[in-house]
Structure formats: structure tokens, C-alpha cells
Design a protein around this motif. Structure first.
Motif, PDB file in Angstrom:
ATOM      1  N   PRO A  37      29.451  27.754  80.250  1.00 21.19           N
ATOM      2  CA  PRO A  37      29.940  26.212  80.571  1.00 21.19           C
ATOM      3  C   PRO A  37      31.205  26.119  79.616  1.00 21.19           C
ATOM      4  CG  PRO A  37      27.643  26.049  80.321  1.00 21.19           C
ATOM      5  CD  PRO A  37      28.116  27.474  79.750  1.00 21.19           C
ATOM      6  N   VAL A  58      25.443  20.631  83.102  1.00 24.28           N
ATOM      7  CA  VAL A  58      24.736  21.856  83.722  1.00 24.28           C
ATOM      8  C   VAL A  58      23.679  21.125  84.569  1.00 24.28           C
ATOM      9  CG1 VAL A  58      25.462  23.816  82.697  1.00 24.28           C
ATOM     10  CG2 VAL A  58      23.266  22.676  82.094  1.00 24.28           C
ATOM     11  N   SER A  77      25.065  20.859  78.120  1.00 21.40           N
ATOM     12  CA  SER A  77      24.554  22.130  77.895  1.00 21.40           C
ATOM     13  C   SER A  77      24.797  22.410  76.367  1.00 21.40           C
ATOM     14  CB  SER A  77      24.887  23.268  78.695  1.00 21.40           C
ATOM     15  OG  SER A  77      26.448  23.148  78.386  1.00 21.40           O
ATOM     16  N   ASN A  90      24.324  26.778  86.550  1.00 24.93           N
ATOM     17  CA  ASN A  90      25.833  26.290  86.197  1.00 24.93           C
ATOM     18  C   ASN A  90      26.778  26.532  87.504  1.00 24.93           C
ATOM     19  OD1 ASN A  90      28.287  25.862  84.777  1.00 24.93           O
ATOM     20  ND2 ASN A  90      28.377  27.739  83.796  1.00 24.93           N
TER      21      ASN A  90
END
Lengths: 372, 175, 452
Positions: A37, A58, A77, A90
Motif C-alpha cells: 500500500p 486495507v 496497514s 489491498n
């Protein structure tokens, strides 16, 4: 060292094992590519950082082996540790992509979008983020926020309008320098990075705030408006420095050193040294050693091939898998959907031209010549 | 309260006030004297002319052995700390939902026209400041405002007139 | 008037003072708890009572207490959340101002149960005179041996300190409150770790609302089971409701959660109806953060049952046709009130109170405020309404603390139930500048004012 139990986590259908205490983001970075991410405020080398920008949200579709219930909300996350048997989505979660698009929009509504005159352009995380997750237009129709100008002295240039309040520079000052002299003042949508009293920041190591800043809010005043980063040649170099590790990246044009930065890894963070500590550099190395003769040059620096800087012909990339491959893997073979095919609107960067075969920084002549 | 001969507040607490600071610090665990910051800033604001100058904040930082920036960060975060000089009497009128329903907009406009100032301003004689604030927790007694330590509730134009007169009288009595 | 557990003695002359309070039966629970009960037994009793947190979230208090970590040699703390700042809510103020010893009594018992020797009352800065009242009460309790060292020869030491905030709604959020208590900016912490493990000064901490802690007194006096018998379902005991807006008798009422919303608004015992013969248009039943309900959905649930003043009934229908008990700030709007303007002032409030730490809340609240201002002033566009919906949707659930949700819900509910009024502001900008939308089909059909 005692044997640490490994936990199994599945992120976007890719399963891996990580030691206890690993965050979802760190685990995803091990996979790499788009599965990791984006993180605007989290910085693994700064304690307490993260959780603020919300770009790394996420979906946890399975809490753990013991308690398989999904978490009701999206989680940051960067600050959520992995549980054994956890399943995370994700880029495979439409909810995440929607929330992330929202966050990008929020980050941009008050951003001046002055990339054409911003020194950070080309290595700006907000640029990358907007390109990957943003929309082409804006729905914001009001005056953008402005701030009273604030002078931070001869080394560091502050552009508060560009700031996304990631707090990284505050943690940097707290954790690297003798005393913190700047901080976040005021609150809410007019919170700002400032010193309150006009004060120049000259603490040794304070220059690292430039490297940690994800946007162009804190830039190197000694490099201001001197050049665009993609015209410069990054070189690894070192010197024997009494204060810091002395391992830097020089940004040259010809033999002239335009700026000095710490060495950054593929996540835009300062690299780790052999002993595991971060390769922060001192103000002397950064601001005062601007001659090639000050340094021992090690050679060209590897730059991610997706970076605009790499079009300055430096071959090589960091990491082993390309994002596209991972994307198709977790998407059951589907190709990523491009927001915009740049080649449909731009004459530059035509894919038939093999950039790595061009000898120097590219010029229009190269493109006219074609790819002979 | 210490006033030097040119009318500025000297940023030094008296013996008594220092004892109070010490007492406040004692409420918190050893080494956690930073916890006393909010109460000590209240004390400083009350003592040094109703606002927090940079000097005042630096002084407080010294008393609590913390960095000045830690004080600036806190002082700018909380809405009760004034970072510029305020009038002798500060009318802090609530304008949030429940007060709005009961006509706080009219009260703010009335006070403004009566004193010739807009929210955020101070009268030229330094007597009154008008500040709009968000919910003060007196929704059942709206419209209302805070004046000094206390609330003035169920405001009407007549009541506002009376409060202004009361302040003027008090000020005259003090001089 | 139903059962009164907290405010029964509030009108007694001089109840603010220890002597009178004690004479009226005060501090019995401290004697009982410290002399006859173990801390675990008190936690058990609170669990049995079904007491739910009165600050807004409604989390079971006994459960919260049982989560507190007990590492060896690390002090634990109880912090009383008196940072009452939710628009529409002023119940804690009433309790602390008029019967402060009830809170002190509840705090002593709760501190004993949790093993907190230094307990703090974090009171909002604006309640300066109430801080004085509490300090006086603490002094009196100390002088009478209810606080300090070895209380009632039980071996338990306890001190209570009053810590004044300085104007920040966000400090009502427990981790922001803890930060503020540590002398920092009121930025909520990222959880986990939860305060029960690492709270103030990284020590295990429990943060409870004033009313929750006061309710511990009748629970210990009469037993958890007796408390649980009052009320209905999971809404046990009594609840303080602060009523305001367009009603004849604004104020704080203690209800036993079995009465209907209709009775609460129209009975002379409580709100006493709407002034000037106006009709009920809408109501925000639990403090400004909870969804606003039009009169028809307020008085009856979507299923057509009478809505009651308790946790379950108020939230019946979820956010589609229901609302929340929240902190018990009951805001009534009559037919003359403009929903757009009301939503605008609330959104301005949240923009003003956002700490600015996380992006959706920092940027989103200001954006919504600007759009609502435009709509309210007749400069809005049809697409603004959908845009508002989209913004609130992307704030909700994506922020560090619940302030984001609190800012999103009022906007969502206003659009959900009063979309025609928003559209009218777009369609008739001239009219919107001049007057309010007034009544529409959602008004209360049963209480039409009598002509003349």
C-alpha cells in the motif's frame, strides 16, 4: 537469538510468512509492487510515525486463524500488526480502492498543484499517488488554503501550502536532533508546520527533514530552482564524516554537484546501514560539501525504472518483480486498468524508444533520431 | 500580578503563583511535569494580561523544563488560549446548532453593532472583545456566552445591554 | 416522574456540601465497597448491572473495567471524562454543578475497584467554575477522611485531581484526552494499544464518563441486579437526557428508558411540548453527532411501533430509519428550522474541532462546510448534494478517531431524510435566502396545533 514464531498472512491472495510484530504494510512490502500500500506518513525509520494519512488503508477480510471475523473498518496497514492466519485485501478490494481514491482527493483539494515550479517534482510521493489513485479533475471549487510565509533559515525552504501534515519532520527533529524547534501549530484544517517565532533551523541533522518530506513542503534551499531532478545524474558517494555515516547520493550535472541527499531505498526511505541503523546524513555533508572533490564517487545509483529520473538513462531497477506482473497475478490474469495512457496524449516517452540505449540525459534530438 | 512602570506585564510569577505552580506539578507523577502544562498556561494567561505572549510561553516552558515549541504547539491547539491581546472583557458567544436555533446569530450581530466590532475584534479602547465560539455545553439555556469564568445564559438584547453596562461600571470602579 | 437514581437529591438545599450530602445518605457506597467488598466484586457488580458507558458509545462499563491490564509494579489510573462538549449535551455539567459529591463518591468506589491511587477528572476548560466546585468537594471529602491515605482504615489510598482542558471537543475522545492530560496537543492516538494497556503515561488507564461513574454509586448501594431491573433489555438503569432546542422546558431529565419519545417531548413532566403552538419537524436525539430524524420516524419506528427513549429503540432501523442514544443530548427542531442551516452549523463545529491529524477529517470537514454554506446561501448547485454525500461517505470509517464519523453522520442523515429541502435551496435560491423551508411531509402528523 531465540527462534521467533512465524505467522502466516495472505495479502491479495499471496501468502507469506513473517515474524510476529510485523505490520501488514511491512509484510506487503516484502511482496512488493502494487500489493504494497502507498504510505505518505509512515516511515519505518521513524518511531511513532504512521496512521495519519490514511492512504495505506486495507481491508482485513479474516482477522486471524483464532478469530476469523473480518474487521468492520478498513485499517491503517502501517500500524496494524499481522495475526496468524490473517487475510488482507489491498488492490483486490474495491472498498479499499474507493477509500484510497477518497483520501487522494482529500489530500489534493488544498494542494496548490504547483508541480511545474516545485523542486520535489519527479520524486514526489503525492505525484505518484495522484497518478496511481487520483482522478484527472477536481471537484473542489473553493479557494485553496494559504498560509503566512515562514522563513526557516538558509538551508530549509518551507512551502506550507504543499504540506500534507504527515508529522515525519516532527519525529525527525525529535529523534535525530538535539532539540526540536519546529512543530505542528494550530489545529484542524489550518494546522501548520512552523516554529511560531521566526527561527532558522540549523540543528545538525535537521536537514534530514528534507529527505523524509513526502511532498515539496520542505526542500533544500541550497538547491532551490537550480535544476529539475530528472536532469541530474545520481551517484553514490561517500566521505569520512565525523558526524554521520557519510554515505550519500550526489546529484550531478557534469562534474557539478547540485545537491546531496541521503541514499533512499525503493520505498523512498533512507537506506539502512550494515548495522541496521538508518543512513541519515548531517548538515555538513548535505549543505556544505558541494564539490566533487569532497567525495569518493562509487558509481551511478540504481533508480527504479518507473521513476522519471531513470529516463536520464540509468539502467537498472530495484527489486526483482515488476508491479505489472504482480498485478496480473493477484487479479487472476487480468491486466491493470490504466487511468490514462500517457502515450495517447504525449509525444515524449514513446514506448518504441528504448531509453536505456540513449547515452546521456535525453534531448528532443534523440526522439527525432528514433531508436537506431 | 506584576505590572512594571511602563504598563507591560513582567513575565514572572509571584511567590504565591510559583507555589501554585508547584502544587499543580505535584498532581502528576515524578518526571511528568509536562502534564501540568494546560493548568499552568491557564494560570499564566490569567496572570499576564489575558493572553499568552511568546515571552510568557517561553517562561512557562522554563518552569516545566520543556522545549518552547512544545508550549507553542499546545497553546495554538486549544481555543481558550489567546495568542494576541484581548479586551478587558471578552464576550465569547456560542454559535453552534442548538444556540443557532435559539437565535445566537442575532445576538452576535447585536453585540457587534452595539460595540462597533466584528467577531474576532477588540474595541479601540481595549475594553471589549467579541469572539464566536463553538458549543459551550449550555444548549438548554441558549443563546449564551462566556464572560470570564462564568456563563451568561438566555441572552436577549436587553440582557446584553445590561451586561455591557455592568462591565463598564466594573471597569470604572476599578480605576 | 420515574425512578431517580442520580438526581433524586439534587434539589435538596445545600446538597453541594459534604455535610448535607452525607446526611442524605451519601458516601454509603464508599463504606460498603471499602469495608465489605473486594475490587473484583465491585467489577462483577458493575458487570451485573449492565451499565453502559454514558459518554456516547454505550460500551458496557464492567467489560471495559475488566480489560485493564495489571502488570506488576505499574500504577493504574482512572480518568473521569468531564470534557462534555457534544452540542446538545449538558447533563454532566448539571450533575457536577449541583451534586458534585455524587461524582466524587462514584470516583472513590471506581478507583478502589480499578486500583487507581491517583485519579483525574478531566473537565473541559470552559467549565471553570465547576472545576472550583469539584475542588471544594474534593477538599471536603478529604477533610472527612473519604480521600487521602488509608480511607476508612481500609488501607486504600486515593487522591482525586481536577485537570482543566482548554477548549477542544476532540479531548472528549479518550486517547486525545489522555494526550491532553499529558500536556500535549489533543491528537487521538492510533489504537492499538488501547488505554486499558497503555494509557496515560503509558500506564493502564480507564476513561469513563461522569454519568457512568456516578451511576456506580446506586449500583453498589442497591446491587447490580436491582439496577439491571430498571429499564428494558440492554438499556439498564436510568439515563440523563439534556433536552434543548424548540421545547417549552429545556433542561436535564433523568429517565428510566422505558418512556416513549412522544411522552418525553410532549409530557409536561419532561420537555412540555413545542412552544408557540408550532409543530415538531425533526430531532437529533443523542447529541449532534447522531443522525437527525424527521418527526414521523422519530415518534414511530419504520415498523410502526412507538419509539422509546433507550439504546435499542432509538437505533431501531439502523441509520436508514433510526438514530442513536449517543450522549443523550436531545435537540428538538420545530417547523421553522432550516435543516440546511442546522447541518451547516454542526459541520462548522466539526471543522473547527477537527484535530487535523488525519486527512479525511481535516480536509473533508472543511470542504463539506464550504458546500453547505454555499447551499444555505442559495449559491449551491444540484450536484452539490451528491457531492456532499460522496464526501461524507469517504470520511466515515476512514479516520483515526470517531470524530470523522461524527462529522459524517449528521450530513448523511440530513440528506437522507431532507433531500427535498436541500434541493429547494438549489431551486429557489432567492427564497432560500429569505426564509426557511418550513414543514414538509415528514412533520409530526399527530400533534397539529389547536387553532386559535
Amino acid at each position: 537469538m531465540s527462534e521467533q514464531p512465524l505467522l502466516t498472512v495472505t495479502i491479495d491472495n499471496i501468502t507469506l510468512q513473517v515474524p510476529a510484530g510485523t505490520t501488514i504494510l511491512q509484510a506487503a512490502r516484502k511482496i512488493g509492487g502494487e500489493v504494497a500500500p502507498p504510505a505518505m506518513c509512515y516511515y519505518s525509520k521513524l518511531k511513532e510515525s504512521g496512521g495519519k494519512c490514511r492512504t495505506c488503508l486495507v481491508e482485513v477480510s479474516k482477522g486471524s486463524e483464532k478469530d476469523p471475523r473480518p474487521l468492520p473498518k478498513l485499517v491503517a496497514s502501517c500500524r496494524t500488526t499481522v495475526m496468524d492466519g490473517m487475510e488482507v485485501k489491498n488492490i483486490t478490494s474495491p472498498r479499499v480502492l474507493d477509500a484510497r481514491a477518497g483520501v487522494v482527493e482529500f489530500l489534493l483539494i488544498n494542494h496548490p498543484l504547483d508541480c511545474p515550479i516545485c523542486d520535489q517534482a519527479g520524486e514526489c510521493h503525492l505525484q505518484d499517488l495522484s497518478y496511481e489513485h487520483g482522478k484527472e479533475g477536481t471537484r473542489y471549487e473553493f479557494q485553496r488554503r494559504t498560509f503566512k510565509k515562514h522563513d526557516l533559515g538558509p538551508y530549509i525552504q518551507l512551502h506550507m501550502t504543499r504540506c500534507i501534515l504527515c508529522y515525519r519532520c516532527v519525529y525527525t527533529a525529535d529523534q535525530l536532533t538535539a532539540r526540536r524547534e519546529h512543530g505542528v501549530l494550530d489545529r484542524g484544517d489550518h494546522a501548520e508546520i512552523a516554529t511560531h517565532i521566526e527561527k532558522s533551523l540549523e540543528n545538525n541533522f535537521i536537514g534530514n527533514v528534507i529527505d523524509v518530506c513526502p511532498v515539496g513542503a520542505l526542500t533544500d534551499k541550497t538547491f532551490r530552482f537550480k535544476n529539475r531532478v530528472w536532469f541530474l545524474k545520481p551517484l553514490n558517494a561517500h566521505r569520512d564524516c565525523p558526524d554521520c555515516c557519510g554515505k550519500v547520493t550526489l546529484w550531478n550535472r557534469g562534474d557539478e554537484v547540485y545537491r546531496v541527499t541521503a541514499r533512499k531505498d525503493e520505498w523512498g526511505e533512507v537506506e539502512s546501514l550494515e548495522d541496521g541503523s538508518a543512513a541519515w546524513i548531517c548538515n555538513t555533508c548535505r549543505f556544505d560539501k558541494k564539490k566533487t572533490s569532497d567525495w569518493v564517487i562509487e558509481g551511478p545509483r540504481d533508480i527504479n525504472r518507473h521513476s522519471v529520473i531513470s529516463q536520464g538513462h540509468y539502467a537498472g531497477k530495484i527489486g526483482t518483480t515488476t508491479p505489472t506482473e504482480i498485478f496480473t497475478a493477484v487479479h487472476d490474469g487480468r491486466q491493470p486498468k490504466l487511468l490514462m495512457d500517457i502515450h495517447s496524449v504525449s509525444e515524449v516517452n514513446r514506448p518504441e524508444i528504448e531509453l536505456s540505449r540513449i547515452a546521456g540525459p535525453s534531448h528532443s534530438n534523440d526522439f527525432q533520431k528514433g531508436n537506431e | 500580578m506584576n505590572k512594571n512602570n511602563i504598563g507591560f506585564y513582567m513575565v514572572t510569577f509571584s511567590e504565591q503563583e510559583l507555589a501554585k505552580v508547584k502544587e499543580i506539578i505535584s498532581h502528576y507523577p515524578e518526571g511528568k511535569q509536562k502534564s501540568a502544562l494546560l493548568p499552568v498556561l491557564h494560570l499564566a494567561q490569567d496572570t499576564f494580561g489575558g493572553w499568552l505572549s511568546t515571552d510568557t510561553m517561553d517562561y512557562v516552558a522554563g518552569l516545566l523544563s520543556i522545549e518552547p515549541i512544545e508550549v507553542y504547539e499546545v497553546a495554538t491547539f486549544y481555543s481558550m488560549y489567546n495568542l494576541k491581546p484581548m479586551g478587558k472583557y471578552v464576550f465569547e458567544v456560542c454559535q453552534t446548532g442548538p444556540c443557532m436555533i435559539q437565535g445566537s446569530d442575532n445576538i452576535i450581530a447585536y453585540i457587534g453593532s452595539k460595540l462597533g466590532i466584528r467577531p474576532g475584534e477588540t474595541t479601540s479602547d481595549g475594553m471589549f472583545s467579541l469572539k464566536t465560539v463553538e458549543c459551550l455545553g449550555a444548549c438548554g439555556y441558549a443563546p449564551m456566552m462566556q464572560l470570564g469564568k462564568h456563563y451568561r445564559e438566555h441572552l436577549t438584547p436587553e440582557k446584553v445591554d445590561a451586561i455591557i453596562a455592568e462591565c463598564r461600571n466594573n471597569a470604572a470602579a476599578q480605576n | 416522574m420515574g425512578v431517580q437514581l442520580l438526581l433524586e437529591k439534587v434539589k435538596v438545599e445545600g446538597i453541594r456540601h459534604y455535610d448535607v450530602y452525607r446526611r442524605e445518605g451519601g458516601y454509603r457506597s464508599v463504606e460498603k465497597a471499602l469495608k465489605q467488598m473486594s475490587p473484583e466484586a465491585i467489577v462483577e457488580e458493575v458487570k451485573k448491572s449492565g451499565l453502559r458507558g454514558r459518554g456516547g458509545a454505550g460500551f458496557p462499563a464492567g467489560m471495559k473495567w475488566s480489560f485493564i491490564a495489571k502488570p506488576e509494579g505499574v500504577p493504574r489510573h482512572l480518568v473521569c471524562n468531564a470534557d462534555e462538549s457534544e452540542p446538545g449535551t449538558f447533563k454532566d455539567r448539571y450533575l457536577m454543578e449541583f451534586i458534585p459529591h455524587l461524582l466524587i463518591e462514584g470516583l472513590i468506589v471506581s478507583s478502589y475497584a480499578l486500583g487507581s491511587n491517583d485519579t483525574y477528572i478531566y473537565i473541559r476548560g470552559e467549565y471553570a467554575w465547576i472545576a472550583d466546585i469539584l475542588e471544594t468537594a474534593i477538599e471536603e471529602a478529604k477533610a472527612n477522611g473519604m480521600l487521602g491515605k488509608n480511607i476508612l482504615q481500609s488501607g486504600f489510598d486515593c487522591n482525586i485531581y481536577v485537570h482543566r482542558g482548554a477548549g477542544a471537543y476532540i479531548c472528549g475522545e479518550e486517547t486525545a484526552l489522555i494526550e491532553s492530560l499529558e500536556g500535549k496537543r489533543g491528537n487521538p492516538r492510533i489504537k492499538p494499544p488501547f488505554p486499558a494497556v497503555q494509557g496515560v503515561w503509558m500506564r493502564p488507564t480507564v476513561v469513563n464518563n461522569v454519568e457512568t461513574l456516578a451511576a456506580v454509586v446506586p449500583i453498589i448501594n442497591d446491587g447490580g441486579e436491582a439496577y439491571a431491573k430498571i429499564g428494558v433489555g440492554k438499556s439498564t438503569g436510568t439515563k440523563l437526557i439534556s433536552a434543548c432546542g424548540n421545547i417549552n422546558r429545556p433542561g436535564v431529565y433523568e429517565i428510566d428508558m422505558t418512556i416513549s419519545v412522544e411522552e418525553f417531548i410532549y409530557s409536561d413532566e419532561y420537555c412540555g411540548g413545542i412552544p408557540n403552538g408550532k409543530r415538531l419537524k425533526a430531532c437529533i436525539p443523542g447529541g449532534s453527532s447522531v443522525p437527525i430524524l424527521p418527526a414521523n420516524l422519530l415518534l414511530k419506528t419504520a415498523k410502526g411501533e412507538a419509539r422509546l427513549m433507550n439504546y435499542e429503540s432509538l437505533s431501531d432501523g439502523g441509520f436508514v430509519s433510526g438514530s442513536m442514544m449517543g450522549s443523550g443530548g436531545f435537540i428538538v427542531l420545530d417547523e421553522d428550522q432550516c435543516i440546511v442551516k442546522n447541518t451547516y452549523t454542526l459541520t462548522r463545529f466539526y471543522r473547527h474541532e477537527s484535530c487535523g491529524q488525519c486527512s479525511p477529517c481535516r480536509e473533508g470537514t472543511g470542504w463539506m462546510e464550504k458546500i453547505l454554506w454555499r447551499l444555505e446561501n442559495g449559491e449551491g448547485k444540484e450536484s452539490d448534494i451528491d457531492l456532499l454525500w460522496d464526501i461524507q461517505r469517504r470520511i466515515e470509517g476512514n479516520t483515526i478517531c470517531p470524530l470523522g464519523d461524527a462529522a459524517a453522520w449528521p450530513v448523511a442523515a440530513a440528506i437522507r431524510h431532507f433531500r427535498d429541502e436541500f434541493e429547494w435551496h438549489v431551486r429557489e435560491p432567492q427564497e432560500a435566502r429569505k426564509r426557511n423551508y418550513g414543514l414538509a411531509h415528514y412533520a409530526d402528523p399527530i400533534h397539529v396545533p389547536v387553532a386559535g
